[in-house]
Design an enzyme around this catalytic site. Structure first.
Site, PDB file in Angstrom:
ATOM      1  N   GLU A  28      79.477  31.012  16.217  1.00  0.00           N
ATOM      2  CA  GLU A  28      79.277  29.932  15.239  1.00  0.00           C
ATOM      3  C   GLU A  28      78.928  30.472  13.847  1.00  0.00           C
ATOM      4  O   GLU A  28      78.578  31.656  13.698  1.00  0.00           O
ATOM      5  CB  GLU A  28      78.174  28.979  15.716  1.00  0.00           C
ATOM      6  CG  GLU A  28      76.819  29.647  15.921  1.00  0.00           C
ATOM      7  CD  GLU A  28      75.640  28.710  15.700  1.00  0.00           C
ATOM      8  OE1 GLU A  28      75.635  27.958  14.703  1.00  0.00           O
ATOM      9  OE2 GLU A  28      74.693  28.767  16.497  1.00  0.00           O
ATOM     10  N   LYS A 163      64.423  27.073  21.095  1.00  0.00           N
ATOM     11  CA  LYS A 163      63.121  27.333  20.480  1.00  0.00           C
ATOM     12  C   LYS A 163      62.198  26.174  20.780  1.00  0.00           C
ATOM     13  O   LYS A 163      62.641  25.031  20.871  1.00  0.00           O
ATOM     14  CB  LYS A 163      63.276  27.421  18.962  1.00  0.00           C
ATOM     15  CG  LYS A 163      63.984  28.640  18.486  1.00  0.00           C
ATOM     16  CD  LYS A 163      63.847  28.741  16.972  1.00  0.00           C
ATOM     17  CE  LYS A 163      64.310  30.079  16.467  1.00  0.00           C
ATOM     18  NZ  LYS A 163      65.761  30.161  16.308  1.00  0.00           N
TER      19      LYS A 163
END
Ligand code: PSU
Ligand code: MN
Length: 304
Positions: A28, A163
């Protein structure tokens, strides 16, 4: 010809790989423009590509340039996305059509990169971390479009978990509801990006790239149509102290709230603040886990 081809631009390396039926791994570009500072972002992107080559596959970094859906970027283009940083649009599913129509540039998120990969016939995609259900989503309704995309686009995403800027438990619930397989690579627990554990158990563990490739082949044969997530824990020697990183993340989340940051700006703000609060320590871990994921994705792609 597929009408989407009109809007696509394959790099020479990816064109050759497709003709020779070589394994290809998508990467990406939001992680480059919005996820890390320059020049570490460009170095990370180039090294991920090299790791994929060293492991028998061909890298295809995806992005939108002058309205073209680019599958594979050259060094100059990588440098452009790294240097431009957040001045380039962060492109998710909803942004693709307008960027194409206006011949604009966009750094593709996990969701958008899955779409580009699917259009290009690429099955495996390596990144750092995915978006998910944000903390307090019960009031903000901030849930990343990455999760919907995983439910509807059959590309396998290799990541290091998520995260804890996110609500990890709710993220897992959402994925379960949406029917997205979540595979722990050599682990029974969801990795939490900077750390190998999160305390959240996974239902599915696989210990070899071959097992994962077999699961992808089965999903394809059955035409289930969903994406899959491979959760690859950060290498032990690069993992961070759980207490230290969780303090840094809490501080970043608090600052975002105080500053009224929301929408597509939230994740990049949090990523930037975590690097700031940890004095760059978290960046080293982030880069190391991206390399680890690139390697595993190449190994899986070679076996599909
Ligand atoms: N999480 C990370 N690093 C990243 C991102 C997420 O640890 O670079 C990026 C990815 O491109 C992901 C996007 O698809 O942020 C999710 O943004 P949002 O939460 O706005 O959907
Ligand atoms: Mn969001």
């Amino acid at each position: 010809m597929n009408p989407s081809n009109l809007h696509m631009l394959f790099s020479p390396e990816v064109t050759q790989a497709k003709a020779a039926h070589k394994p290809i791994v998508a990467l990406e570009s939001t992680i480059i423009s919005h996820g890390m500072p320059y020049p570490q972002n460009v170095d990370m992107a180039r090294t991920c590509e090299n790791i994929i080559r060293e492991n028998g596959a061909v890298p295809a970094t995806c992005a939108i340039l002058s309205g073209k859906l680019c599958i594979g970027l050259d060094n100059e283009q990588l440098e452009y996305f790294g240097k431009a940083g957040p001045s380039v649009a962060k492109a998710s599913r909803r942004d693709i059509a307008r960027l194409v129509a206006t011949k604009a540039d966009g750094a593709t998120t996990v969701a958008a990169t899955m779409i580009l990969a699917k259009l290009a016939g690429i099955r495996v995609f390596a990144t750092g971390g995915i978006g998910g259900v944000h903390r307090e989503a019960e009031t903000t309704m901030d849930i990343s479009a990455d999760l919907e995309e995983l439910a509807r686009t059959d590309v396998t995403v290799v990541c290091a978990g998520a995260k804890s800027i996110l609500d990890l438990q709710r993220t897992m619930e959402y994925l379960e509801t949406k029917g997205v397989p979540v595979i722990g690579y050599g682990t029974d627990e969801l990795p939490a990006f900077y750390t190998r554990t999160s305390g959240i158990k996974l239902d599915c563990r696989m210990d070899t790239p071959a097992e994962i490739a077999a699961a992808i082949r089965a999903d394809m044969a059955l035409e289930l149509g969903n994406g899959m997530l491979v959760m690859n824990p950060i290498p032990e020697d690069m993992s961070m102290d759980a207490g230290y990183i969780s303090q840094a993340i809490d501080l970043a989340v608090q600052e975002a709230k105080q500053n009224g940051i929301h929408g597509k700006a939230l994740t990049p703000f949090l990523l930037g603040r975590i690097v700031g609060v940890t004095g760059g320590k978290s960046l080293e871990s982030n880069i190391a886990l991206a390399y680890n994921n690139a390697k595993l994705a190449a190994q899986i792609a070679a076996l599909i």
